[in-house]
Design an enzyme around this catalytic site. Structure first.
Site, PDB file in Angstrom:
ATOM      1  N   ASN A 182     -10.679   6.434  -2.242  1.00 20.93           N
ATOM      2  CA  ASN A 182      -9.802   5.343  -1.800  1.00 20.93           C
ATOM      3  C   ASN A 182      -9.859   5.233  -0.270  1.00 20.93           C
ATOM      4  O   ASN A 182      -9.252   6.036   0.427  1.00 20.93           O
ATOM      5  CB  ASN A 182      -8.368   5.621  -2.285  1.00 20.93           C
ATOM      6  CG  ASN A 182      -7.398   4.528  -1.875  1.00 20.93           C
ATOM      7  OD1 ASN A 182      -7.801   3.495  -1.324  1.00 20.93           O
ATOM      8  ND2 ASN A 182      -6.123   4.735  -2.140  1.00 20.93           N
TER       9      ASN A 182
ATOM     10  N   GLU B  64      -0.268  10.371  -9.068  1.00 17.09           N
ATOM     11  CA  GLU B  64      -0.274  10.664  -7.641  1.00 17.09           C
ATOM     12  C   GLU B  64       1.163  10.915  -7.170  1.00 17.09           C
ATOM     13  O   GLU B  64       1.873   9.962  -6.812  1.00 17.09           O
ATOM     14  CB  GLU B  64      -0.861   9.486  -6.866  1.00 17.09           C
ATOM     15  CG  GLU B  64      -2.308   9.211  -7.196  1.00 17.09           C
ATOM     16  CD  GLU B  64      -3.024   8.587  -6.008  1.00 17.09           C
ATOM     17  OE1 GLU B  64      -3.975   9.183  -5.537  1.00 17.09           O
ATOM     18  OE2 GLU B  64      -2.592   7.519  -5.554  1.00 17.09           O
TER      19      GLU B  64
ATOM     20  N   HIS C  63      -0.550   1.382  -6.382  1.00 16.12           N
ATOM     21  CA  HIS C  63      -0.697   2.571  -5.529  1.00 16.12           C
ATOM     22  C   HIS C  63       0.640   2.804  -4.824  1.00 16.12           C
ATOM     23  O   HIS C  63       1.342   1.851  -4.478  1.00 16.12           O
ATOM     24  CB  HIS C  63      -1.825   2.358  -4.510  1.00 16.12           C
ATOM     25  CG  HIS C  63      -2.101   3.605  -3.731  1.00 16.12           C
ATOM     26  ND1 HIS C  63      -1.328   3.985  -2.661  1.00 16.12           N
ATOM     27  CD2 HIS C  63      -3.022   4.583  -3.905  1.00 16.12           C
ATOM     28  CE1 HIS C  63      -1.778   5.153  -2.203  1.00 16.12           C
ATOM     29  NE2 HIS C  63      -2.808   5.531  -2.942  1.00 16.12           N
TER      30      HIS C  63
ATOM     31  N   LYS D 166      -8.611   2.979   1.627  1.00 18.01           N
ATOM     32  CA  LYS D 166      -7.389   2.380   2.185  1.00 18.01           C
ATOM     33  C   LYS D 166      -7.730   1.396   3.317  1.00 18.01           C
ATOM     34  O   LYS D 166      -8.766   0.758   3.267  1.00 18.01           O
ATOM     35  CB  LYS D 166      -6.438   3.478   2.651  1.00 18.01           C
ATOM     36  CG  LYS D 166      -6.180   4.527   1.561  1.00 18.01           C
ATOM     37  CD  LYS D 166      -5.057   5.453   1.884  1.00 18.01           C
ATOM     38  CE  LYS D 166      -4.906   6.459   0.741  1.00 18.01           C
ATOM     39  NZ  LYS D 166      -3.754   7.309   0.894  1.00 18.01           N
TER      40      LYS D 166
ATOM     41  N   GLY E 151      -1.638  12.102   1.388  1.00 16.91           N
ATOM     42  CA  GLY E 151      -1.896  12.052   2.835  1.00 16.91           C
ATOM     43  C   GLY E 151      -1.078  13.056   3.624  1.00 16.91           C
ATOM     44  O   GLY E 151      -0.976  12.958   4.842  1.00 16.91           O
TER      45      GLY E 151
ATOM     46  N   GLU F 282       1.478   3.446  -1.923  1.00 18.88           N
ATOM     47  CA  GLU F 282       1.682   2.752  -0.643  1.00 18.88           C
ATOM     48  C   GLU F 282       2.081   1.297  -0.878  1.00 18.88           C
ATOM     49  O   GLU F 282       2.839   0.712  -0.108  1.00 18.88           O
ATOM     50  CB  GLU F 282       0.414   2.875   0.222  1.00 18.88           C
ATOM     51  CG  GLU F 282       0.303   4.296   0.781  1.00 18.88           C
ATOM     52  CD  GLU F 282      -1.109   4.840   0.887  1.00 18.88           C
ATOM     53  OE1 GLU F 282      -2.065   4.056   0.866  1.00 18.88           O
ATOM     54  OE2 GLU F 282      -1.244   6.078   0.977  1.00 18.88           O
TER      55      GLU F 282
ATOM     56  N   SER G 118      -3.954  14.565  -1.566  1.00 19.52           N
ATOM     57  CA  SER G 118      -4.509  15.617  -0.711  1.00 19.52           C
ATOM     58  C   SER G 118      -5.613  16.435  -1.385  1.00 19.52           C
ATOM     59  O   SER G 118      -5.675  17.657  -1.232  1.00 19.52           O
ATOM     60  CB  SER G 118      -3.384  16.521  -0.187  1.00 19.52           C
ATOM     61  OG  SER G 118      -2.497  15.774   0.626  1.00 19.52           O
TER      62      SER G 118
END
Ligand code: PGA
Length: 264
Positions: free
Chosen positions: A11, A167, A95, A13, A173, A97, A213
């Protein structure tokens, strides 16, 4: 476990200009993708067309980071699923985010999963709890809500073909990665929820990834978990040196699993 084949999705991003993304994709062309591993990369929507052209003769799949759920119309700034046709094989939906920064709701993910299938694109529905939800023992409830709403407009056949990425938000992250035993529990929960909603075949066939991560150092510990079909990799997918070793580890794990299956 739904099969020995492993899926590794990088990904990217909001990284890389069109030129940088194309140059990065070029580096993958010479790589040989291990047997029984599906590899995908996720350029931003401006770079999708260029990257898809670069990778068209390779075995690497292109994944869109997002798309809107209406097929066309007055939706300024959005890109639709039909526009992705021929450019992307998969699309990320929900996702964390997008859920937490861009305020996308479960209803949005439901509409988007259905829109993806209308355009023959496989959705990768991302689910997972925040740190506060985890500390309050709400993980199972969050997964239930995200799955029961997110999958609600799909047929059993569609659910059987799709991918769900677990996730945990607190592990994305942050370098804070989830313990394999906790991932195993969450993935079992996801399959149980899919089974209760769509039946045993869908529960066993749906592909489930872990993300948060992931590095070359911890990738194997997740890939070896019963029920985990692959990984969604963020930070470590931004360089060939950190991403490709993960693809190779997936190849090694899937060939061991294949051998075990033969012997069984
Ligand atoms: P990360 O991102 O590997 O950098 O934690 C994973 C993701 O957001 O998909």
């Amino acid at each position: 476990m739904s099969g020995h084949k492993k899926i590794i999705i990088g990904n990217w991003k909001m990284h890389f200009t069109v030129k940088q993304a194309a140059a990065f994709a070029t580096k993958f062309i010479s790589k040989s993708v291990p047997a029984d591993v599906l590899v995908g990369v996720t350029p931003n929507c401006l770079a999708l067309s260029e990257v898809s052209g670069v990778l068209s003769k390779s075995a690497i799949n292109v994944v869109s980071q997002n798309a809107y759920y209406e097929d066309e119309g007055a939706f300024t700034g959005e890109v639709s699923m039909p526009m992705l046709r021929g450019l992307a094989d998969f699309v990320l939906v929900g996702h964390s985010e997008r859920r937490h920064i861009l305020r996308e709701s479960n209803d949005y993910t439901r509409e988007k999963c259905a829109a993806a299938f209308r355009s023959n694109i496989v959705p990768i529905l991302c689910v997972g709890e925040t740190l506060v939800e985890r500390q309050n023992y709400h993980t199972n409830q969050v997964l239930n809500d995200q799955l029961s709403v997110g999958l609600a407009d799909l047929t059993t056949e569609e659910v059987s073909k799709m991918i769900i990425a677990y996730e945990p938000v607190w592990a994305i992250g942050t370098g804070e990665y989830a313990r394999p035993e906790d991932v195993e529990k969450a993935v079992a929960k996801i399959r149980a929820e899919v089974t209760s909603l769509y039946g045993v075949i869908a529960g066993a066939s749906v592909k489930v990834l872990y993300g948060g991560s992931v590095t070359r150092e911890n990738a194997r510990s997740y890939l070896e978990i019963n029920g985990v079909d692959g990984l969604l990799v963020g930070g470590a997918s931004l360089s060939v040196a950190t991403f490709w070793p993960i693809v190779e580890i997936a190849g090694a794990v899937s060939s061991v699993n294949k051998q075990k299956k033969k012997e069984a």
